[in-house]
Design an enzyme around this catalytic site. Structure first.
Site, PDB file in Angstrom:
ATOM      1  N   ASP A  48       0.839  -1.203   0.000  1.00  0.00           N
ATOM      2  CA  ASP A  48       0.000   0.000   0.000  1.00  0.00           C
ATOM      3  C   ASP A  48       0.876   1.255   0.000  1.00  0.00           C
ATOM      4  O   ASP A  48       1.681   1.453   0.898  1.00  0.00           O
ATOM      5  CB  ASP A  48      -0.878  -0.002   1.262  1.00  0.00           C
ATOM      6  CG  ASP A  48      -1.830   1.183   1.290  1.00  0.00           C
ATOM      7  OD1 ASP A  48      -2.945   1.044   0.762  1.00  0.00           O
ATOM      8  OD2 ASP A  48      -1.447   2.243   1.818  1.00  0.00           O
ATOM      9  N   TYR A  53       2.612   9.981  -0.035  1.00  0.00           N
ATOM     10  CA  TYR A  53       3.705   9.426   0.777  1.00  0.00           C
ATOM     11  C   TYR A  53       5.065   9.776   0.157  1.00  0.00           C
ATOM     12  O   TYR A  53       6.092   9.633   0.827  1.00  0.00           O
ATOM     13  CB  TYR A  53       3.609   7.902   0.903  1.00  0.00           C
ATOM     14  CG  TYR A  53       2.350   7.350   1.536  1.00  0.00           C
ATOM     15  CD1 TYR A  53       1.431   8.180   2.167  1.00  0.00           C
ATOM     16  CD2 TYR A  53       2.088   5.985   1.503  1.00  0.00           C
ATOM     17  CE1 TYR A  53       0.272   7.652   2.726  1.00  0.00           C
ATOM     18  CE2 TYR A  53       0.940   5.458   2.076  1.00  0.00           C
ATOM     19  CZ  TYR A  53       0.032   6.297   2.676  1.00  0.00           C
ATOM     20  OH  TYR A  53      -1.108   5.773   3.228  1.00  0.00           O
ATOM     21  N   LYS A  78      -2.988   6.059  -4.137  1.00  0.00           N
ATOM     22  CA  LYS A  78      -4.124   6.943  -3.816  1.00  0.00           C
ATOM     23  C   LYS A  78      -3.932   8.326  -4.441  1.00  0.00           C
ATOM     24  O   LYS A  78      -2.798   8.796  -4.547  1.00  0.00           O
ATOM     25  CB  LYS A  78      -4.235   7.128  -2.287  1.00  0.00           C
ATOM     26  CG  LYS A  78      -4.109   5.829  -1.523  1.00  0.00           C
ATOM     27  CD  LYS A  78      -4.259   5.987  -0.018  1.00  0.00           C
ATOM     28  CE  LYS A  78      -3.926   4.672   0.669  1.00  0.00           C
ATOM     29  NZ  LYS A  78      -2.505   4.458   0.922  1.00  0.00           N
ATOM     30  N   HIS A 111      -7.813   9.526  -1.498  1.00  0.00           N
ATOM     31  CA  HIS A 111      -7.122   9.490  -0.200  1.00  0.00           C
ATOM     32  C   HIS A 111      -7.964  10.059   0.951  1.00  0.00           C
ATOM     33  O   HIS A 111      -8.022   9.486   2.039  1.00  0.00           O
ATOM     34  CB  HIS A 111      -5.796  10.254  -0.326  1.00  0.00           C
ATOM     35  CG  HIS A 111      -4.742   9.790   0.622  1.00  0.00           C
ATOM     36  ND1 HIS A 111      -3.420   9.721   0.294  1.00  0.00           N
ATOM     37  CD2 HIS A 111      -4.817   9.379   1.905  1.00  0.00           C
ATOM     38  CE1 HIS A 111      -2.725   9.261   1.332  1.00  0.00           C
ATOM     39  NE2 HIS A 111      -3.560   9.058   2.319  1.00  0.00           N
TER      40      HIS A 111
END
Ligand code: A2P
Length: 282
Positions: A48, A53, A78, A111
Protein backbone atom coordinates in the site's frame (compact mmCIF):
# COMPACT_ATOMS: atom_id res chain seq x y z
CA UNK A 1 -6.72 -17.80 7.47
CA UNK A 2 -3.36 -19.47 6.98
CA UNK A 3 -0.88 -17.08 5.48
CA UNK A 4 -0.12 -13.68 3.96
CA UNK A 5 -1.57 -14.60 0.58
CA UNK A 6 -5.04 -15.45 1.89
CA UNK A 7 -7.58 -13.20 0.22
CA UNK A 8 -10.95 -11.54 0.48
CA UNK A 9 -13.03 -11.16 -2.68
CA UNK A 10 -14.01 -7.60 -3.51
CA UNK A 11 -17.52 -6.78 -4.75
CA UNK A 12 -16.26 -6.93 -8.37
CA UNK A 13 -14.82 -10.44 -7.91
CA UNK A 14 -11.19 -9.28 -7.67
CA UNK A 15 -9.07 -10.81 -4.91
CA UNK A 16 -7.33 -8.74 -2.24
CA UNK A 17 -4.73 -10.27 0.12
CA UNK A 18 -5.95 -10.03 3.71
CA UNK A 19 -2.75 -8.44 5.02
CA UNK A 20 -1.08 -5.49 3.32
CA UNK A 21 2.29 -3.85 3.81
CA UNK A 22 2.02 -0.18 4.77
CA UNK A 23 4.45 2.49 3.57
CA UNK A 24 3.14 5.73 5.10
CA UNK A 25 6.17 7.60 6.51
CA UNK A 26 8.59 5.32 4.67
CA UNK A 27 11.22 7.48 2.97
CA UNK A 28 11.59 7.18 -0.79
CA UNK A 29 14.61 5.63 -2.48
CA UNK A 30 16.57 2.72 -1.05
CA UNK A 31 14.67 2.65 2.25
CA UNK A 32 11.32 2.13 0.52
CA UNK A 33 12.76 -0.25 -2.09
CA UNK A 34 14.50 -2.41 0.52
CA UNK A 35 11.48 -2.52 2.84
CA UNK A 36 9.21 -3.57 -0.02
CA UNK A 37 11.70 -6.17 -1.26
CA UNK A 38 12.02 -7.61 2.23
CA UNK A 39 8.24 -7.72 2.64
CA UNK A 40 7.78 -9.54 -0.67
CA UNK A 41 10.58 -11.96 0.18
CA UNK A 42 8.83 -12.84 3.45
CA UNK A 43 5.53 -13.41 1.67
CA UNK A 44 3.53 -10.15 1.81
CA UNK A 45 1.53 -9.98 -1.39
CA UNK A 46 -0.16 -6.63 -0.91
CA UNK A 47 1.69 -3.29 -0.89
CA UNK A 48 0.00 0.00 0.00
CA UNK A 49 1.40 3.36 -1.05
CA UNK A 50 0.06 6.80 -2.03
CA UNK A 51 1.19 9.79 -4.08
CA UNK A 52 1.24 11.81 -0.86
CA UNK A 53 3.71 9.43 0.78
CA UNK A 54 6.28 10.57 -1.77
CA UNK A 55 7.70 7.08 -2.12
CA UNK A 56 6.02 5.58 -5.18
CA UNK A 57 9.33 5.47 -7.06
CA UNK A 58 11.07 3.53 -4.29
CA UNK A 59 8.08 1.25 -3.77
CA UNK A 60 7.92 0.52 -7.50
CA UNK A 61 11.65 -0.15 -7.61
CA UNK A 62 11.38 -2.59 -4.71
CA UNK A 63 8.60 -4.44 -6.52
CA UNK A 64 10.58 -4.68 -9.74
CA UNK A 65 13.80 -5.69 -7.98
CA UNK A 66 11.97 -8.37 -5.99
CA UNK A 67 11.49 -10.23 -9.26
CA UNK A 68 7.98 -11.32 -8.28
CA UNK A 69 5.49 -11.97 -11.08
CA UNK A 70 3.24 -8.95 -11.33
CA UNK A 71 0.08 -11.03 -11.12
CA UNK A 72 1.15 -12.41 -7.74
CA UNK A 73 1.11 -8.96 -6.17
CA UNK A 74 -1.63 -6.52 -5.16
CA UNK A 75 -0.55 -2.87 -5.30
CA UNK A 76 -2.54 0.15 -4.11
CA UNK A 77 -2.00 3.88 -4.52
CA UNK A 78 -4.12 6.94 -3.82
CA UNK A 79 -4.99 10.30 -5.34
CA UNK A 80 -4.10 13.22 -3.06
CA UNK A 81 -6.41 15.99 -1.89
CA UNK A 82 -4.98 18.72 -4.14
CA UNK A 83 -5.68 16.53 -7.18
CA UNK A 84 -9.40 15.97 -6.73
CA UNK A 85 -11.73 16.51 -9.68
CA UNK A 86 -11.85 14.77 -13.05
CA UNK A 87 -8.91 16.30 -14.96
CA UNK A 88 -6.57 16.54 -12.01
CA UNK A 89 -7.23 12.96 -10.96
CA UNK A 90 -6.42 11.77 -14.47
CA UNK A 91 -3.13 13.71 -14.41
CA UNK A 92 -2.32 12.52 -10.88
CA UNK A 93 -2.82 8.94 -11.98
CA UNK A 94 -0.42 9.45 -14.90
CA UNK A 95 2.22 10.72 -12.49
CA UNK A 96 1.69 7.78 -10.12
CA UNK A 97 1.81 5.42 -13.05
CA UNK A 98 5.08 6.81 -14.36
CA UNK A 99 6.66 6.91 -10.88
CA UNK A 100 5.66 3.41 -9.82
CA UNK A 101 6.52 1.84 -13.18
CA UNK A 102 3.82 -0.84 -13.23
CA UNK A 103 1.43 -1.76 -16.06
CA UNK A 104 -1.62 -1.44 -13.83
CA UNK A 105 -2.62 -0.81 -10.23
CA UNK A 106 -4.71 -3.33 -8.35
CA UNK A 107 -6.46 -0.64 -6.35
CA UNK A 108 -6.68 3.14 -6.58
CA UNK A 109 -8.24 5.14 -3.75
CA UNK A 110 -9.43 8.69 -3.12
CA UNK A 111 -7.12 9.49 -0.20
CA UNK A 112 -9.52 11.81 1.69
CA UNK A 113 -13.02 12.97 0.82
CA UNK A 114 -13.74 16.57 0.04
CA UNK A 115 -15.95 17.35 3.02
CA UNK A 116 -18.83 19.78 3.62
CA UNK A 117 -16.73 21.61 6.22
CA UNK A 118 -14.13 22.50 3.58
CA UNK A 119 -16.13 22.78 0.35
CA UNK A 120 -19.72 23.77 -0.35
CA UNK A 121 -19.61 21.63 -3.51
CA UNK A 122 -17.96 18.67 -1.77
CA UNK A 123 -20.35 16.16 -3.27
CA UNK A 124 -19.66 17.32 -6.81
CA UNK A 125 -15.90 17.23 -6.24
CA UNK A 126 -16.03 13.67 -4.95
CA UNK A 127 -18.30 12.57 -7.79
CA UNK A 128 -15.97 14.05 -10.39
CA UNK A 129 -12.96 12.38 -8.82
CA UNK A 130 -14.94 9.14 -8.78
CA UNK A 131 -15.84 9.57 -12.45
CA UNK A 132 -12.15 9.71 -13.35
CA UNK A 133 -11.50 6.60 -11.32
CA UNK A 134 -14.39 4.84 -13.02
CA UNK A 135 -12.84 5.59 -16.38
CA UNK A 136 -9.44 4.30 -15.25
CA UNK A 137 -11.19 1.18 -14.01
CA UNK A 138 -13.04 0.61 -17.25
CA UNK A 139 -9.82 1.00 -19.21
CA UNK A 140 -8.19 -1.73 -17.10
CA UNK A 141 -5.47 0.51 -15.69
CA UNK A 142 -6.84 -0.10 -12.20
CA UNK A 143 -8.43 -3.39 -11.25
CA UNK A 144 -10.44 -2.08 -8.31
CA UNK A 145 -11.35 1.34 -6.95
CA UNK A 146 -12.23 2.69 -3.59
CA UNK A 147 -11.91 5.44 -1.02
CA UNK A 148 -10.06 6.23 2.14
CA UNK A 149 -11.12 8.06 5.29
CA UNK A 150 -14.68 8.34 4.02
CA UNK A 151 -17.36 8.81 6.65
CA UNK A 152 -20.97 7.85 6.17
CA UNK A 153 -22.26 10.82 4.23
CA UNK A 154 -19.20 10.91 1.95
CA UNK A 155 -19.56 7.25 1.11
CA UNK A 156 -23.34 7.33 0.80
CA UNK A 157 -23.00 10.05 -1.85
CA UNK A 158 -21.04 7.65 -4.06
CA UNK A 159 -23.26 4.62 -3.65
CA UNK A 160 -25.69 5.52 -6.44
CA UNK A 161 -22.98 5.84 -9.09
CA UNK A 162 -22.35 3.35 -11.87
CA UNK A 163 -19.69 1.51 -9.87
CA UNK A 164 -19.80 1.46 -6.09
CA UNK A 165 -16.58 1.61 -4.03
CA UNK A 166 -14.93 -1.72 -3.31
CA UNK A 167 -12.74 -0.63 -0.40
CA UNK A 168 -12.68 2.01 2.34
CA UNK A 169 -9.31 2.42 4.05
CA UNK A 170 -9.71 4.00 7.49
CA UNK A 171 -7.79 4.49 10.70
CA UNK A 172 -8.53 1.38 12.75
CA UNK A 173 -6.81 0.06 15.85
CA UNK A 174 -7.77 -0.83 19.43
CA UNK A 175 -9.75 2.05 20.92
CA UNK A 176 -10.70 3.39 17.49
CA UNK A 177 -12.97 0.93 15.74
CA UNK A 178 -15.15 3.42 13.84
CA UNK A 179 -18.15 1.15 14.32
CA UNK A 180 -20.65 3.22 12.35
CA UNK A 181 -18.71 3.35 9.10
CA UNK A 182 -17.51 -0.25 9.50
CA UNK A 183 -21.12 -1.45 9.83
CA UNK A 184 -22.16 0.57 6.80
CA UNK A 185 -19.32 -0.87 4.70
CA UNK A 186 -20.17 -4.41 5.78
CA UNK A 187 -23.82 -3.91 4.80
CA UNK A 188 -22.72 -2.58 1.43
CA UNK A 189 -20.06 -5.21 0.67
CA UNK A 190 -17.14 -2.77 0.95
CA UNK A 191 -13.91 -4.22 2.34
CA UNK A 192 -12.36 -2.22 5.20
CA UNK A 193 -8.61 -1.70 5.36
CA UNK A 194 -6.91 -0.47 8.54
CA UNK A 195 -4.29 2.22 8.26
CA UNK A 196 -2.05 2.53 11.31
CA UNK A 197 -3.17 -0.80 12.80
CA UNK A 198 -0.44 -0.25 15.40
CA UNK A 199 -1.65 3.29 16.01
CA UNK A 200 1.64 4.43 14.43
CA UNK A 201 3.34 2.65 17.32
CA UNK A 202 1.06 4.00 20.09
CA UNK A 203 -0.69 0.67 20.66
CA UNK A 204 2.59 -1.03 21.44
CA UNK A 205 3.01 0.85 24.71
CA UNK A 206 -0.42 -0.07 26.05
CA UNK A 207 -0.17 -2.29 29.13
CA UNK A 208 -3.41 -4.19 28.51
CA UNK A 209 -2.41 -5.04 24.96
CA UNK A 210 1.09 -6.02 26.06
CA UNK A 211 -0.27 -8.33 28.76
CA UNK A 212 -2.83 -9.90 26.45
CA UNK A 213 -0.16 -10.46 23.79
CA UNK A 214 2.16 -12.10 26.33
CA UNK A 215 -0.50 -14.73 27.06
CA UNK A 216 -0.03 -15.93 23.47
CA UNK A 217 3.75 -15.46 23.48
CA UNK A 218 3.26 -12.69 20.97
CA UNK A 219 4.08 -8.98 20.82
CA UNK A 220 1.49 -6.23 21.05
CA UNK A 221 2.13 -5.54 17.34
CA UNK A 222 1.28 -9.12 16.41
CA UNK A 223 -1.79 -8.99 18.65
CA UNK A 224 -3.07 -5.83 16.93
CA UNK A 225 -2.55 -7.30 13.48
CA UNK A 226 -4.21 -10.58 14.40
CA UNK A 227 -7.06 -8.67 16.03
CA UNK A 228 -7.71 -6.85 12.74
CA UNK A 229 -7.74 -10.16 10.89
CA UNK A 230 -10.21 -11.73 13.31
CA UNK A 231 -12.42 -8.66 12.86
CA UNK A 232 -12.29 -9.22 9.06
CA UNK A 233 -10.36 -6.00 8.52
CA UNK A 234 -7.31 -5.83 6.22
CA UNK A 235 -4.38 -4.51 8.32
CA UNK A 236 -1.62 -2.47 6.65
CA UNK A 237 1.22 -2.49 9.20
CA UNK A 238 4.19 -0.32 8.24
CA UNK A 239 7.81 -1.00 9.06
CA UNK A 240 11.17 -0.31 7.49
CA UNK A 241 12.94 -2.61 9.91
CA UNK A 242 13.56 -6.14 8.51
CA UNK A 243 13.04 -7.97 11.79
CA UNK A 244 9.82 -6.06 12.52
CA UNK A 245 8.59 -6.70 8.97
CA UNK A 246 9.02 -10.41 9.76
CA UNK A 247 7.52 -10.11 13.22
CA UNK A 248 4.41 -8.46 11.80
CA UNK A 249 3.95 -11.37 9.39
CA UNK A 250 3.97 -14.01 12.11
CA UNK A 251 0.30 -13.80 12.94
CA UNK A 252 -1.01 -17.10 11.60
CA UNK A 253 0.16 -19.47 14.32
CA UNK A 254 -2.18 -18.28 17.06
CA UNK A 255 -5.78 -17.28 17.54
CA UNK A 256 -7.16 -14.66 19.94
CA UNK A 257 -9.88 -16.11 22.16
CA UNK A 258 -13.42 -14.76 21.96
CA UNK A 259 -13.04 -13.37 25.45
CA UNK A 260 -9.89 -11.43 24.53
CA UNK A 261 -11.40 -10.26 21.24
CA UNK A 262 -14.40 -8.90 23.16
CA UNK A 263 -12.11 -7.20 25.69
CA UNK A 264 -10.00 -5.51 22.99
CA UNK A 265 -13.12 -4.60 21.01
CA UNK A 266 -14.48 -2.76 24.02
CA UNK A 267 -11.34 -0.75 24.82
CA UNK A 268 -11.97 2.97 25.04
CA UNK A 269 -10.09 5.46 22.86
CA UNK A 270 -6.58 5.97 24.17
CA UNK A 271 -4.95 7.78 21.29
CA UNK A 272 -4.82 7.93 17.55
CA UNK A 273 -3.94 10.38 14.80
CA UNK A 274 -6.85 12.64 15.75
CA UNK A 275 -7.56 13.19 12.06
CA UNK A 276 -11.19 13.52 11.08
CA UNK A 277 -12.32 13.81 7.47
CA UNK A 278 -14.82 16.50 8.46
CA UNK A 279 -12.20 18.63 10.20
CA UNK A 280 -8.98 18.29 8.22
CA UNK A 281 -7.61 21.40 6.58
CA UNK A 282 -5.12 19.82 4.17
P1 A2P B 1 9.62 1.06 12.01
O1 A2P B 1 9.24 1.37 10.60
O2 A2P B 1 10.91 1.70 12.41
O3 A2P B 1 9.56 -0.43 12.32
P2 A2P B 1 1.48 1.74 11.90
O4 A2P B 1 1.58 0.59 10.97
O5 A2P B 1 0.37 1.64 12.88
O6 A2P B 1 1.45 3.07 11.16
O7 A2P B 1 2.80 1.76 12.80
C1 A2P B 1 4.05 1.99 12.24
C2 A2P B 1 5.02 2.40 13.32
O8 A2P B 1 5.25 1.32 14.22
C3 A2P B 1 6.36 2.77 12.76
O9 A2P B 1 6.91 3.76 13.58
C4 A2P B 1 7.15 1.47 12.86
O10 A2P B 1 8.53 1.74 12.97
C5 A2P B 1 6.61 0.88 14.13
N1 A2P B 1 6.55 -0.59 14.10
C6 A2P B 1 6.10 -1.38 13.12
N2 A2P B 1 6.12 -2.67 13.48
C7 A2P B 1 6.62 -2.71 14.74
C8 A2P B 1 6.89 -3.75 15.66
N3 A2P B 1 6.64 -5.02 15.34
N4 A2P B 1 7.41 -3.41 16.86
C9 A2P B 1 7.66 -2.13 17.19
N5 A2P B 1 7.42 -1.10 16.36
C10 A2P B 1 6.90 -1.37 15.15
Amino acid sequence: MKNLSDTFILNNGYKIPRVGFGTWQTPDGDVAANAVKKAIEIGYRHIDTAAAYGNEKGVGLGIIESGIDRDKLFVTSKVWNTERGYDKTMRAFEKTFSDIQLDYLDLYLIHWPASPAQFSDWEKINLETWKAMTELYKSGLIKAMGVSNFKLRHLAALMETEIAPMVNQIEFHPGQMQTEIVAYCRENNIVIEAWSPLGTGRMLKNQTLKETAAKYNKTAAQLCIRWCLQNDIVPLPKSVNPSRIEENAEVFDFSISKEDMDAINSMQYFGGSGLDADKIDF
